[in-house]
Design an enzyme around this catalytic site. Structure first.
Site, PDB file in Angstrom:
ATOM      1  N   GLY A 113      -0.425   2.103   2.260  1.00  0.00           N
ATOM      2  CA  GLY A 113      -1.445   2.122   1.212  1.00  0.00           C
ATOM      3  C   GLY A 113      -1.367   0.956   0.241  1.00  0.00           C
ATOM      4  O   GLY A 113      -1.616   1.103  -0.946  1.00  0.00           O
ATOM      5  N   SER A 150      -3.254  -1.509   4.126  1.00  0.00           N
ATOM      6  CA  SER A 150      -3.771  -0.382   3.360  1.00  0.00           C
ATOM      7  C   SER A 150      -3.663   0.915   4.157  1.00  0.00           C
ATOM      8  O   SER A 150      -3.927   1.989   3.641  1.00  0.00           O
ATOM      9  CB  SER A 150      -5.216  -0.652   2.971  1.00  0.00           C
ATOM     10  OG  SER A 150      -5.966  -0.950   4.120  1.00  0.00           O
ATOM     11  N   CYS A 151      -3.281   0.829   5.410  1.00  0.00           N
ATOM     12  CA  CYS A 151      -3.058   2.021   6.241  1.00  0.00           C
ATOM     13  C   CYS A 151      -1.890   2.837   5.683  1.00  0.00           C
ATOM     14  O   CYS A 151      -1.026   2.305   5.002  1.00  0.00           O
ATOM     15  CB  CYS A 151      -2.690   1.637   7.664  1.00  0.00           C
ATOM     16  SG  CYS A 151      -4.063   1.114   8.677  1.00  0.00           S
ATOM     17  N   VAL A 152      -1.879   4.129   6.021  1.00  0.00           N
ATOM     18  CA  VAL A 152      -0.777   4.988   5.606  1.00  0.00           C
ATOM     19  C   VAL A 152      -0.139   5.614   6.852  1.00  0.00           C
ATOM     20  O   VAL A 152      -0.849   6.036   7.763  1.00  0.00           O
ATOM     21  CB  VAL A 152      -1.263   6.107   4.650  1.00  0.00           C
ATOM     22  CG1 VAL A 152      -0.142   7.073   4.305  1.00  0.00           C
ATOM     23  CG2 VAL A 152      -1.823   5.509   3.364  1.00  0.00           C
TER      24      VAL A 152
END
Lengths: 208, 162
Positions: free
Chosen positions: B92, B27-29
């Protein structure tokens, strides 16, 4: 202190899960004594399988406290690729898939349910032992890079923790090696609750 | 040539022919911010949308709202022209559903993407390419020489260039 207690709980929980797995696989299943460690979030992927980018099979069961839904424990079970294929080899007819990313529905469901059985036994023993009431959500299954899986789980809780409790344990049968890892990821509220149940409120007051 | 890796919360800066990478984004960008003319850029690895949700901010690169201004500062102090800065973003994803009660309905991956877009827009930086959302993890590598953002989808071994 906290680590030792959690190690003891994990030992009981995981031992119970091994019996369940043995019944499911029709094999003698041995498990090493779980090793419990607090691990920092950015090291966890490498610590688990060598690289953040290694693909693993994961089953996630979120549990909530029956008394207070703010208290949450996430249980995550990881199997490396070889172990996931071994589980399919044991439980399903036909040759195991070459590539885990192209599992059919039945294979995917077998992996999900195997994980679910292991985790639910662990959860029920934790409840029995510490007098807590953790209520599990349905299992979820994902096959992806270990770093990506961990990354999502740590950030989905708004109070993202920096450290996780890693319960590491080798599972093996007479014929196949299964390498399984259980991660118990409590939020702060949940950890306090477990400690209070084990030691009583007095102990918690003493600890501040 | 060197390759710099941004771990969670890091902002790495480089100049062509360097490459900047971030491994296993869930979910990191990852935000690649670059000046295509003099080939200087940075890569930020953002974990959460807002730093103001937290009492203590341990790493400013960890949150979208603080990472964007910091990345601009670092990239321009390395020699990039502020007015030429462009962005490419990736990540994401959402691999798991949120369950139970008291949970936020919007997943953190989409909130991260929205926050990154919002803060880039506020700073007048155009997003020229993006590969966000969906349900799989990504490893990204930004080539400062060509401004190509390479995205590998871990489990399926698919590679994209944006």
């Amino acid at each position: 202190m906290e680590i030792e207690v959690l190690q003891e709980i994990s030992n009981i929980g995981v031992g119970h899960a091994a019996t369940a797995l043995s019944q499911l696989l029709h094999r003698r299943v041995d498990m090493s004594i779980p090793y419990v460690e607090l691990v920092n979030y950015d090291k966890i992927g490498e610590r688990l399988v060598g690289s953040q980018e290694n693909v693993v099979s994961s089953v996630l069961v979120d549990t909530y406290s029956m008394d207070d839904a703010d208290k949450m424990l996430n249980f995550l079970l990881l199997f490396d690729e070889a172990s996931a294929k071994n589980i399919l080899k044991i439980l399903k007819t036909g040759s195991p898939p070459e590539d885990l990313s192209e599992l059919d529905e039945v294979s995917s469901s077998i992996i999900e349910e195997t994980g679910n059985i292991l985790l639910l036994h662990t959860i029920s023993k934790i409840n029995e032992f510490s007098g807590t009431k953790w209520f599990p959500s349905p299992p979820q299954h994902s096959i992806d890079m270990v770093g990506a899986i961990i990354d999502e789980i740590i950030s989905r809780d708004e109070r993202a923790q920096n450290q996780f409790l890693l319960v590491e344990c080798d599972v093996f049968t007479d014929e196949e090696r299964l390498k399984g890892l259980i991660l118990i990821i409590p939020n702060e509220e949940a950890l306090k609750l477990i400690m209070a149940k084990l030691y009583g409120e007095d102990f918690m007051d003493m600890m501040g | 040539m060197a390759t710099y890796t941004a771990r969670i919360g890091d902002i790495v800066v480089g100049k062509a022919p360097d490459k900047l990478e971030a491994l296993a984004l869930g979910s990191c960008v990852a935000i690649a911010l670059y000046d295509p003319q003099n080939k200087i850029g940075s890569l930020s690895h953002v974990l959460l949308p807002k730093s103001s949700d937290f009492k203590e901010v341990d790493k400013i690169g960890k949150y979208a709202d603080t990472a964007v201004p910091e990345a601009i500062k670092l990239t321009t102090s390395k020699g990039a022209n502020r007015t030429r800065l462009k962005a490419k973003i990736a990540g994401g994803a959402k691999m798991f559903e949120m369950t139970g009660i008291n949970r936020l309905t919007v997943d953190v991956g989409s909130r991260n993407v929205d926050a990154v877009k919002k803060h880039l827009k506020e700073n007048d930086i155009p997003i020229v390419a993006n590969d966000t959302g969906k349900n799989y993890g990504r490893t990204v590598s930004f080539d400062l020489e060509t401004s190509v953002f390479t995205i590998r989808q871990g489990a399926k071994k698919i590679t994209k260039h944006i």
